[in-house]
Design a protein around this motif. Structure first.
Motif, mmCIF file in Angstrom:
data_model
loop_
_atom_site.group_PDB
_atom_site.id
_atom_site.type_symbol
_atom_site.label_atom_id
_atom_site.label_comp_id
_atom_site.label_asym_id
_atom_site.label_seq_id
_atom_site.Cartn_x
_atom_site.Cartn_y
_atom_site.Cartn_z
ATOM 1 N N ASN A 160 -13.234 0.468 6.391
ATOM 2 C CA ASN A 160 -12.755 1.816 6.702
ATOM 3 C C ASN A 160 -13.784 2.555 7.556
ATOM 4 O OD1 ASN A 160 -10.871 4.203 6.103
ATOM 5 N ND2 ASN A 160 -12.823 4.973 5.347
ATOM 6 N N GLU A 161 -15.064 2.464 7.168
ATOM 7 C CA GLU A 161 -16.114 3.086 7.963
ATOM 8 C C GLU A 161 -16.282 2.379 9.308
ATOM 9 O OE1 GLU A 161 -17.557 5.844 7.259
ATOM 10 O OE2 GLU A 161 -16.692 6.039 5.249
ATOM 11 N N ALA A 162 -16.106 1.057 9.314
ATOM 12 C CA ALA A 162 -16.229 0.305 10.569
ATOM 13 C C ALA A 162 -15.183 0.749 11.584
ATOM 14 C CB ALA A 162 -16.095 -1.194 10.293
ATOM 15 N N PHE A 163 -13.987 1.087 11.112
ATOM 16 C CA PHE A 163 -12.942 1.549 12.022
ATOM 17 C C PHE A 163 -13.369 2.832 12.733
ATOM 18 C CE2 PHE A 163 -9.248 4.272 12.831
ATOM 19 C CZ PHE A 163 -8.478 3.442 13.630
ATOM 20 N N PHE A 164 -13.908 3.773 11.982
ATOM 21 C CA PHE A 164 -14.324 5.041 12.589
ATOM 22 C C PHE A 164 -15.571 4.863 13.455
ATOM 23 C CE2 PHE A 164 -12.134 6.586 8.633
ATOM 24 C CZ PHE A 164 -11.002 7.022 9.291
ATOM 25 N N SER A 208 -10.535 -3.845 11.775
ATOM 26 C CA SER A 208 -10.626 -2.961 10.614
ATOM 27 C C SER A 208 -9.442 -2.002 10.475
ATOM 28 C CB SER A 208 -11.921 -2.144 10.696
ATOM 29 O OG SER A 208 -11.962 -1.387 11.899
ATOM 30 N N ALA A 209 -8.585 -1.919 11.484
ATOM 31 C CA ALA A 209 -7.473 -0.955 11.438
ATOM 32 C C ALA A 209 -6.539 -1.170 10.244
ATOM 33 C CB ALA A 209 -6.698 -0.988 12.751
ATOM 34 N N PRO A 210 -6.091 -2.418 9.940
ATOM 35 C CA PRO A 210 -5.201 -2.590 8.773
ATOM 36 C C PRO A 210 -5.859 -2.168 7.459
ATOM 37 C CG PRO A 210 -5.153 -4.531 10.192
ATOM 38 C CD PRO A 210 -6.272 -3.686 10.666
ATOM 39 N N VAL A 211 -7.137 -2.478 7.318
ATOM 40 C CA VAL A 211 -7.836 -2.096 6.084
ATOM 41 C C VAL A 211 -7.978 -0.581 5.995
ATOM 42 C CG1 VAL A 211 -9.949 -2.382 4.737
ATOM 43 C CG2 VAL A 211 -9.070 -4.286 6.100
ATOM 44 N N MET A 212 -8.236 0.064 7.132
ATOM 45 C CA MET A 212 -8.314 1.520 7.137
ATOM 46 C C MET A 212 -6.978 2.128 6.709
ATOM 47 S SD MET A 212 -7.492 4.578 8.795
ATOM 48 C CE MET A 212 -6.795 3.951 10.335
ATOM 49 N N ALA A 213 -5.868 1.578 7.203
ATOM 50 C CA ALA A 213 -4.556 2.079 6.814
ATOM 51 C C ALA A 213 -4.317 1.891 5.310
ATOM 52 C CB ALA A 213 -3.476 1.365 7.619
ATOM 53 N N PHE A 214 -4.741 0.749 4.782
ATOM 54 C CA PHE A 214 -4.601 0.519 3.342
ATOM 55 C C PHE A 214 -5.455 1.501 2.547
ATOM 56 C CE2 PHE A 214 -6.273 -1.584 -0.498
ATOM 57 C CZ PHE A 214 -5.090 -1.727 -1.210
ATOM 58 N N LYS A 215 -6.645 1.791 3.050
ATOM 59 C CA LYS A 215 -7.526 2.746 2.363
ATOM 60 C C LYS A 215 -6.889 4.130 2.308
ATOM 61 C CE LYS A 215 -11.635 4.091 0.755
ATOM 62 N NZ LYS A 215 -11.396 5.545 0.626
ATOM 63 N N GLN A 216 -6.205 4.539 3.367
ATOM 64 C CA GLN A 216 -5.531 5.830 3.347
ATOM 65 C C GLN A 216 -4.350 5.820 2.374
ATOM 66 O OE1 GLN A 216 -7.394 7.993 4.849
ATOM 67 N NE2 GLN A 216 -8.558 6.244 5.623
ATOM 68 N N PHE A 217 -3.672 4.681 2.266
ATOM 69 C CA PHE A 217 -2.597 4.537 1.284
ATOM 70 C C PHE A 217 -3.150 4.678 -0.131
ATOM 71 C CE2 PHE A 217 -0.374 1.565 -1.601
ATOM 72 C CZ PHE A 217 0.845 2.214 -1.699
ATOM 73 N N VAL A 218 -4.304 4.065 -0.381
ATOM 74 C CA VAL A 218 -4.950 4.194 -1.691
ATOM 75 C C VAL A 218 -5.311 5.653 -1.962
ATOM 76 C CG1 VAL A 218 -7.009 3.583 -3.014
ATOM 77 C CG2 VAL A 218 -5.804 1.823 -1.722
ATOM 78 N N ASN A 219 -5.768 6.359 -0.946
ATOM 79 C CA ASN A 219 -6.086 7.776 -1.116
ATOM 80 C C ASN A 219 -4.860 8.583 -1.537
ATOM 81 O OD1 ASN A 219 -8.802 7.523 -0.533
ATOM 82 N ND2 ASN A 219 -8.575 8.063 1.628
ATOM 83 N N VAL A 220 -3.709 8.270 -0.930
ATOM 84 C CA VAL A 220 -2.474 8.967 -1.289
ATOM 85 C C VAL A 220 -2.101 8.656 -2.742
ATOM 86 C CG1 VAL A 220 -0.007 9.174 -0.807
ATOM 87 C CG2 VAL A 220 -1.633 9.058 1.088
ATOM 88 N N VAL A 221 -2.164 7.371 -3.105
ATOM 89 C CA VAL A 221 -1.839 6.969 -4.484
ATOM 90 C C VAL A 221 -2.802 7.638 -5.470
ATOM 91 C CG1 VAL A 221 -1.737 5.005 -6.073
ATOM 92 C CG2 VAL A 221 -0.821 4.777 -3.763
ATOM 93 N N GLN A 222 -4.059 7.684 -5.113
ATOM 94 C CA GLN A 222 -5.069 8.291 -5.979
ATOM 95 C C GLN A 222 -4.811 9.775 -6.171
ATOM 96 O OE1 GLN A 222 -9.593 7.187 -6.259
ATOM 97 N NE2 GLN A 222 -9.366 8.590 -4.568
ATOM 98 N N LEU A 223 -4.427 10.464 -5.101
ATOM 99 C CA LEU A 223 -4.132 11.887 -5.174
ATOM 100 C C LEU A 223 -2.915 12.152 -6.065
ATOM 101 C CD1 LEU A 223 -4.673 14.782 -4.172
ATOM 102 C CD2 LEU A 223 -3.220 14.270 -2.195
ATOM 103 N N VAL A 224 -1.858 11.376 -5.875
ATOM 104 C CA VAL A 224 -0.637 11.555 -6.675
ATOM 105 C C VAL A 224 -0.902 11.234 -8.141
ATOM 106 C CG1 VAL A 224 1.715 10.724 -7.023
ATOM 107 C CG2 VAL A 224 0.876 11.129 -4.703
#
Length: 310
Positions: free
Chosen positions: A198-202, A274-290
């Motif tokens: 995720n950090e590598a993508f940015f 790293s783009a697919p992993v970054m997208a998955f990390k954002q999905f995890v963030n959404v799940v974590q928030l909910v």
């Protein structure tokens, strides 16, 4: 001496003997030999407590080093992409080392966990702020990622501490509550890969802002008949390097010249992998928030039911 007086003296003598034998007797003072060990134990435990300084635990010292490296990378971020990338990457890699140190030295603390999370969130947010300035048209996307990252982890940490107890780690997630979060936090390998890529993508996007004419057509090039507004890369108006520094041969001017010659192939490769992993990390963030929101609501409903019964 009368018999009554003798009986009173005998009773007083017997009471004195019992007082010597029973240190817990009310109004009596225990003998020195029997109270010395307890005092020694109390003093030694107090000394041990005084010796422990959580702020100087090994994982927390690593956390302070990460903060220093982050600030150093921010200093070099506008004009020194190579130096900034190295410092930023080292800071991110140390994120895995502090957890290992906490387990190895048995120094896992709530302060260390919060310090680690706050450092992660602030580091990523600062990089995304720079990307917002590099590509103003995509600023709303980067701002949304900052909000999601901050809100998700804050809600998750608060829900864990308030609902699960102050001693429970935010990484200890029950599979019945969220299968995705359980898989994410349960495996240290999965957690490290997701956070690192995720950090590598940015970081890849950051390097592309210095090297890719496709994404930044006006990269470090002055625009004719335009008022200079900022030396940040990606900005549509850039002053010439000679106007930025007192000497065109200064270290900053030379770094600008080298930055314009960065090969964009490696940053593109890093970003693409790293783009697919970054997208998955954002999905995890959404799940974590909910999930954290639902957990907090469960606590609210339980508290309201308890108040009605009273």
């Amino acid at each position: 001496m009368s018999a009554r007086t003798r009986r009173q003296k005998a009773a007083l003598a017997a009471q004195g003997d019992e007082s010597e034998e029973s240190p817990s007797g009310n109004g009596t003072v225990p003998t020195p030999s029997k109270r010395t060990p307890s005092k020694k134990r109390g003093r030694s435990s107090a000394r041990e407590e005084r010796r422990e300084n959580v702020f100087l635990f090994a994982p927390n010292l690593i956390g302070y080093l990460r903060v220093f490296l982050t600030f150093a990378s921010l200093y070099y971020m506008p004009l020194h992409p190579r130096t900034c990338s190295i410092l930023y990457t080292v800071s991110c890699l140390l994120d895995a080392l502090d957890g290992y140190a906490a387990r190895y030295f048995n120094q896992s603390t709530t302060f260390g966990a919060v310090l680690d999370m706050v450092t992660d969130r602030c580091t990523t947010a600062c990089l995304l702020v720079f990307l917002s300035s590099a590509w103003p048209r995509w600023a709303i996307v980067f701002q949304g990622l900052i909000c999601l990252d901050m809100a998700s982890h804050y809600m998750h940490m608060y829900a864990t501490l308030s609902m699960g107890g102050s001693s429970q780690s935010h990484k200890k997630v029950d599979s019945s509550r969220s299968w995705v979060l359980y898989q994410y936090y349960h495996s240290k390998v999965v957690l490290f890969i997701c956070c690192a890529l995720n950090e590598a993508f940015f970081i890849g996007l950051y390097l592309l802002s210095f090297s890719s004419p496709t994404l930044s057509p006006s990269l470090l090039q002055p625009v004719a008949d335009a008022q200079p507004s900022s030396p940040q890369p990606g900005n549509p108006a850039h002053p010439a390097p000679t106007s930025l520094f007192a000497s065109p041969w200064s270290a900053g001017a030379l770094e600008l010249a080298r930055a314009n010659k960065i090969d964009s192939w490696v940053p593109w490769m890093i970003t693409g992998i790293s783009a697919p992993v970054m997208a998955f990390k954002q999905f995890v963030n959404v799940v974590q928030l909910v999930n954290a929101s639902r957990w907090l609501v469960e606590g609210d409903l339980e508290a309201r039911r308890a108040s009605r019964k009273k």
